[in-house]
Scaffold this active site. Structure first.
Site, short mmCIF file in Angstrom:
data_model
loop_
_atom_site.label_atom_id
_atom_site.label_comp_id
_atom_site.label_asym_id
_atom_site.label_seq_id
_atom_site.Cartn_x
_atom_site.Cartn_y
_atom_site.Cartn_z
CD1 TRP A 22 -3.04 1.30 0.75
CD2 TRP A 22 -1.58 2.38 2.05
NE1 TRP A 22 -3.58 2.52 1.06
CE2 TRP A 22 -2.71 3.21 1.86
CE3 TRP A 22 -0.52 2.87 2.83
CZ2 TRP A 22 -2.82 4.48 2.42
CZ3 TRP A 22 -0.63 4.13 3.39
CH2 TRP A 22 -1.77 4.91 3.18
CB SER A 82 2.13 -5.35 2.65
OG SER A 82 1.37 -4.74 3.67
CG LEU A 83 -2.81 -3.79 -1.15
CD1 LEU A 83 -4.17 -4.27 -0.68
CD2 LEU A 83 -2.87 -2.31 -1.54
CG PHE A 143 0.72 2.70 6.46
CD1 PHE A 143 -0.32 2.32 7.30
CD2 PHE A 143 1.16 1.81 5.49
CE1 PHE A 143 -0.92 1.06 7.17
CE2 PHE A 143 0.57 0.55 5.35
CZ PHE A 143 -0.48 0.19 6.20
CG LEU A 144 5.89 4.72 3.97
CD1 LEU A 144 6.75 5.58 3.07
CD2 LEU A 144 5.62 3.37 3.32
CB ALA A 145 7.32 5.67 10.53
CG LEU A 146 2.85 2.30 12.07
CD1 LEU A 146 1.40 2.04 11.66
CD2 LEU A 146 3.07 1.84 13.50
CD GLN A 147 5.01 -0.38 5.34
OE1 GLN A 147 5.84 -0.92 4.63
NE2 GLN A 147 3.94 0.20 4.87
CG ASP A 207 5.02 -7.08 10.11
OD1 ASP A 207 4.53 -5.96 10.34
OD2 ASP A 207 4.89 -7.67 9.02
CG HIS A 235 5.11 -4.56 7.03
ND1 HIS A 235 4.24 -5.61 7.29
CD2 HIS A 235 4.58 -3.89 5.98
CE1 HIS A 235 3.23 -5.56 6.43
NE2 HIS A 235 3.42 -4.54 5.62
#
Length: 256
Positions: A22, A82-83, A143-147, A207, A235
């Protein structure tokens, strides 16, 4: 008809199609594409509405899978991150004759937490959808930082992902929103019990989006599949552990 951006590299006797996650695009694979194209005929794809595949609006998972399949080789190993893992899985379900093997990377058949099923809390996904309309660049960056959180190389891995996003124009908000809707609503746990081609599932121990608790649950639900957890990855294991990641795909090639 809108065209999907598609790049083919290498002359291996097995085709390998890579589907990104995503908010991103096919540039995310540049850290491993040289290595993989020495073993496979490699296909790099921007999912509809992402990267250079412009002119698409929000799509259902089924429509996204069909759009990608139109330009695909007759038979290939399909790898989705992922997606992208949901898109590859959907193709394996609807067109198994086109799929030599299915590989999902840091992906879940059901990303959203449900009763007795670990995942992303639905209100977190809904919050991302809400924030998209306010400040979508910042939302994508969050969202990218979470990954990459928790890995030894978190900062440089996050930079690599951000560079991928910024390399190309941002997707439209409705495309990003549609992707989040797929993550929020799709559940392929039961359908994938009926997939019998070689099926390799790769995970990161750290993850934060696909909890490792799902791995033994899916081992039990899909006994015909194989799972592997990268001990120090989050992730994006292909960014943090590129050599180990490529070795696993080359080993899979020997079995198809």
């Amino acid at each position: 008809m809108n065209n999907i951006w598609w790049q083919t590299k290498g002359q291996g006797n097995v085709h390998l199609v890579l589907l990104h996650g995503w908010g991103l695009n096919a540039e995310v694979w540049r850290c491993i594409d040289e290595e993989l194209s020495s073993h496979f005929t490699l296909h790099l794809v921007d999912l509809p509405g992402f990267g250079r595949s412009r002119g698409f609006g929000a799509m259902s998972l089924a429509d996204m899978a069909e759009a990608v399949l139109r330009q695909a080789p007759d038979k290939a190993i399909w790898l989705g991150w992922s997606l992208g893992g949901l898109v590859a899985s959907q193709i394996a379900l609807t067109h198994p004759e086109r799929v030599q093997a299915l590989v999902t990377v840091a992906s879940s058949p059901c990303f959203s937490a449900r009763d007795e099923w670990p995942g992303i809390k639905p209100d977190v996904l809904a919050g991302f959808q809400q924030q998209l309309s306010d400040d979508f660049q910042r939302t994508v960056e969050r969202f990218l930082a979470l990954q990459t959180m928790g890995t030894e190389t978190a900062r440089q891995d996050a930079r690599a992902l951000k560079k991928t996003v910024l390399a190309l124009p941002m997707p439209e908000v409705d495309v990003l929103n549609g992707g989040l809707e797929i993550l929020k609503t799709v559940d392929l746990r039961q359908p994938l019990q009926n997939v019998f081609m070689p099926f390799l599932r790769l995970y990161g121990y750290l993850d934060g989006l696909v909890p490792r608790k799902v791995v033994p649950m899916l081992d039990k639900l899909w006994p015909h599949s194989e799972s592997y957890i990268f001990a120090k990855a989050a992730h994006a294991p292909f960014i943090s552990h590129p050599a180990e990641f490529c070795r696993m795909l080359v080993a899979l090639k020997q079995r198809v």
